[in-house]
Design an enzyme around this catalytic site. Structure first.
Site, PDB file in Angstrom:
ATOM      1  N   LYS A 139      84.122  61.461  78.545  1.00 41.65           N
ATOM      2  CA  LYS A 139      82.684  61.657  78.796  1.00 41.65           C
ATOM      3  C   LYS A 139      82.091  60.447  79.515  1.00 41.65           C
ATOM      4  O   LYS A 139      81.239  60.587  80.404  1.00 41.65           O
ATOM      5  CB  LYS A 139      81.941  61.922  77.488  1.00 41.65           C
ATOM      6  CG  LYS A 139      82.310  63.228  76.803  1.00 41.65           C
ATOM      7  CD  LYS A 139      82.096  64.458  77.685  1.00 41.65           C
ATOM      8  CE  LYS A 139      80.638  64.808  77.872  1.00 41.65           C
ATOM      9  NZ  LYS A 139      80.465  66.096  78.592  1.00 41.65           N
ATOM     10  N   GLY A 196      80.490  76.332  83.597  1.00 42.19           N
ATOM     11  CA  GLY A 196      80.519  76.582  82.160  1.00 42.19           C
ATOM     12  C   GLY A 196      79.209  77.092  81.604  1.00 42.19           C
ATOM     13  O   GLY A 196      78.832  76.722  80.501  1.00 42.19           O
ATOM     14  N   TYR A 230      88.049  61.413  73.540  1.00 38.19           N
ATOM     15  CA  TYR A 230      86.896  62.202  74.003  1.00 38.19           C
ATOM     16  C   TYR A 230      85.853  61.296  74.636  1.00 38.19           C
ATOM     17  O   TYR A 230      85.343  61.573  75.728  1.00 38.19           O
ATOM     18  CB  TYR A 230      86.280  62.969  72.835  1.00 38.19           C
ATOM     19  CG  TYR A 230      84.979  63.669  73.173  1.00 38.19           C
ATOM     20  CD1 TYR A 230      84.952  64.765  74.038  1.00 38.19           C
ATOM     21  CD2 TYR A 230      83.760  63.235  72.632  1.00 38.19           C
ATOM     22  CE1 TYR A 230      83.765  65.398  74.364  1.00 38.19           C
ATOM     23  CE2 TYR A 230      82.571  63.865  72.950  1.00 38.19           C
ATOM     24  CZ  TYR A 230      82.579  64.947  73.821  1.00 38.19           C
ATOM     25  OH  TYR A 230      81.388  65.571  74.135  1.00 38.19           O
ATOM     26  N   LYS A 287      84.658  80.614  82.734  1.00 45.19           N
ATOM     27  CA  LYS A 287      85.873  81.400  82.494  1.00 45.19           C
ATOM     28  C   LYS A 287      85.597  82.731  81.795  1.00 45.19           C
ATOM     29  O   LYS A 287      86.426  83.634  81.855  1.00 45.19           O
ATOM     30  CB  LYS A 287      86.853  80.585  81.634  1.00 45.19           C
ATOM     31  CG  LYS A 287      87.451  79.382  82.352  1.00 45.19           C
ATOM     32  CD  LYS A 287      88.642  78.817  81.581  1.00 45.19           C
ATOM     33  CE  LYS A 287      88.251  78.385  80.187  1.00 45.19           C
ATOM     34  NZ  LYS A 287      89.431  77.864  79.433  1.00 45.19           N
ATOM     35  N   GLY A 327      74.428  75.325  78.996  1.00 41.72           N
ATOM     36  CA  GLY A 327      74.511  75.844  80.358  1.00 41.72           C
ATOM     37  C   GLY A 327      73.687  77.101  80.552  1.00 41.72           C
ATOM     38  O   GLY A 327      72.978  77.249  81.548  1.00 41.72           O
ATOM     39  N   SER A 366      78.086  80.104  80.540  1.00 42.90           N
ATOM     40  CA  SER A 366      77.996  81.424  79.918  1.00 42.90           C
ATOM     41  C   SER A 366      77.380  81.398  78.521  1.00 42.90           C
ATOM     42  O   SER A 366      77.076  82.442  77.959  1.00 42.90           O
ATOM     43  CB  SER A 366      79.383  82.077  79.846  1.00 42.90           C
ATOM     44  OG  SER A 366      80.289  81.246  79.157  1.00 42.90           O
ATOM     45  N   ARG A 367      77.178  80.213  77.969  1.00 35.09           N
ATOM     46  CA  ARG A 367      76.531  80.114  76.642  1.00 35.09           C
ATOM     47  C   ARG A 367      76.022  78.693  76.447  1.00 35.09           C
ATOM     48  O   ARG A 367      76.197  77.824  77.297  1.00 35.09           O
ATOM     49  CB  ARG A 367      77.500  80.507  75.516  1.00 35.09           C
ATOM     50  CG  ARG A 367      78.767  79.680  75.452  1.00 35.09           C
ATOM     51  CD  ARG A 367      79.660  80.140  74.300  1.00 35.09           C
ATOM     52  NE  ARG A 367      80.189  81.466  74.535  1.00 35.09           N
ATOM     53  CZ  ARG A 367      81.387  81.710  75.082  1.00 35.09           C
ATOM     54  NH1 ARG A 367      82.174  80.699  75.416  1.00 35.09           N
ATOM     55  NH2 ARG A 367      81.808  82.931  75.272  1.00 35.09           N
ATOM     56  N   GLY A 368      75.316  78.469  75.337  1.00 33.07           N
ATOM     57  CA  GLY A 368      74.888  77.127  74.970  1.00 33.07           C
ATOM     58  C   GLY A 368      73.933  76.476  75.950  1.00 33.07           C
ATOM     59  O   GLY A 368      73.018  77.124  76.472  1.00 33.07           O
TER      60      GLY A 368
END
Length: 275
Positions: free
Chosen positions: A168, A13, A164, A38, A19, A15-17
């Site tokens: 986690k 994951g 949630y 993805k 990560g 691709s942004r943020g």
């Protein structure tokens, strides 16, 4: 001083943020970074794909391998991790960064959304770690790092979004277990969580809205903490549930103002699960 030069880091994951920030921080130390996510093509609302991050990694001084991956697909996870290890000649760290969030209680949560959170958060931690294990055993300084919180059983963290929270916390509990189970292999297993809100798309679209970003820090603080952890051996650090600011304070960092998303003196918001 150890660095990540020529170490191969597999980030789910990414691709942004957070990560992406971890990927670039590793790249600046000369790492080989596998971006497995993805986002093969641009998202209509969110910037960044595995390919744009791969370009940024190379520009920052690292080697990059972008791979399309849905962490719910067990067969594909194994294929991608094997592919990455073969491409770079090994694997030194797995970062379980992919995540799904919906801050809702049981009454109104769609079961399909719970299934997604369970699969992307808890189940993927097991699947990815299991797939990476044979390669990590061959590394000189192997790591599994999951982005999940310390276990805080105050009922307030369950009252409004227990589903949630449970997924986690499952990541954290699995990490505590793996730290003991994999100790004989010399594999460090830890978790990392932010002390304050981190300004990401997840916050903007799922956890409060764009007005919340000013109360947070940039993802860079998590990235710097992650790199610090990855540069330690299992003898130094394993089985710990770590907070980003505390990691950096141990490294001698005292000025956290540069990490603010928006300069100023507004109070920062403490992140979920942190008192």
């Amino acid at each position: 001083m150890t660095t990540l030069e020529q170490k191969t880091i597999f980030i789910t994951g990414g691709s942004r943020g957070i990560g992406r920030a971890i990927a670039l921080a590793c790249a600046r130390q000369g790492a080989n970074v596998v971006i497995a996510a993805k986002t093969d093509t641009p998202h209509p609302k969110l910037p960044g794909t595995i390919h744009t991050v791969a370009e940024e990694i190379r520009a920052a001084g690292g080697q990059a391998l972008p791979l399309v991956l849905d962490v719910r697909d067990e067969k594909l996870v194994r294929q991608r991790i094997d592919e990455a290890a073969e491409y770079f000649g090994g694997l030194d760290a797995l970062i379980n960064n992919a995540g799904a969030i919906r801050l809702s209680g049981v009454e109104k949560l769609k079961v399909s959304r719970y299934d997604l959170m369970h699969q992307v958060n808890a189940r993927a931690t097991l699947v990815c770690s299991q797939a990476a294990l044979p390669h990590l055993k061959a590394s000189e300084r192997p790591h599994i790092l999951s982005l999940s919180p310390p276990l805080n059983l105050d009922p307030k963290w369950f009252a409004h979004y227990g589903p949630y929270t449970s997924t986690k916390y499952a990541m954290t509990m699995m990490s505590i277990g793996m730290a003991q189970e994999f100790r004989r292999y010399g594999i460090a297993v830890n978790t990392l969580w932010p002390k304050t809100l981190i300004a990401t798309a997840a916050v903007e679209f799922e956890a409060g809205g764009p007005q919340m970003l000013a109360k947070g820090r940039k993802p860079d603080i998590m990235a710097d903490a992650a790199v610090s952890i990855l540069n330690r051996s299992a003898e130094e650090l394993t089985g710990q549930n770590l907070i980003d600011e505390e990691v950096l304070r141990r490294d001698g960092v005292t000025d956290f103002e540069p990490y603010r998303y928006q300069p100023g003196d507004k109070p920062l918001m403490t992140d979920l699960f942190v008192d």
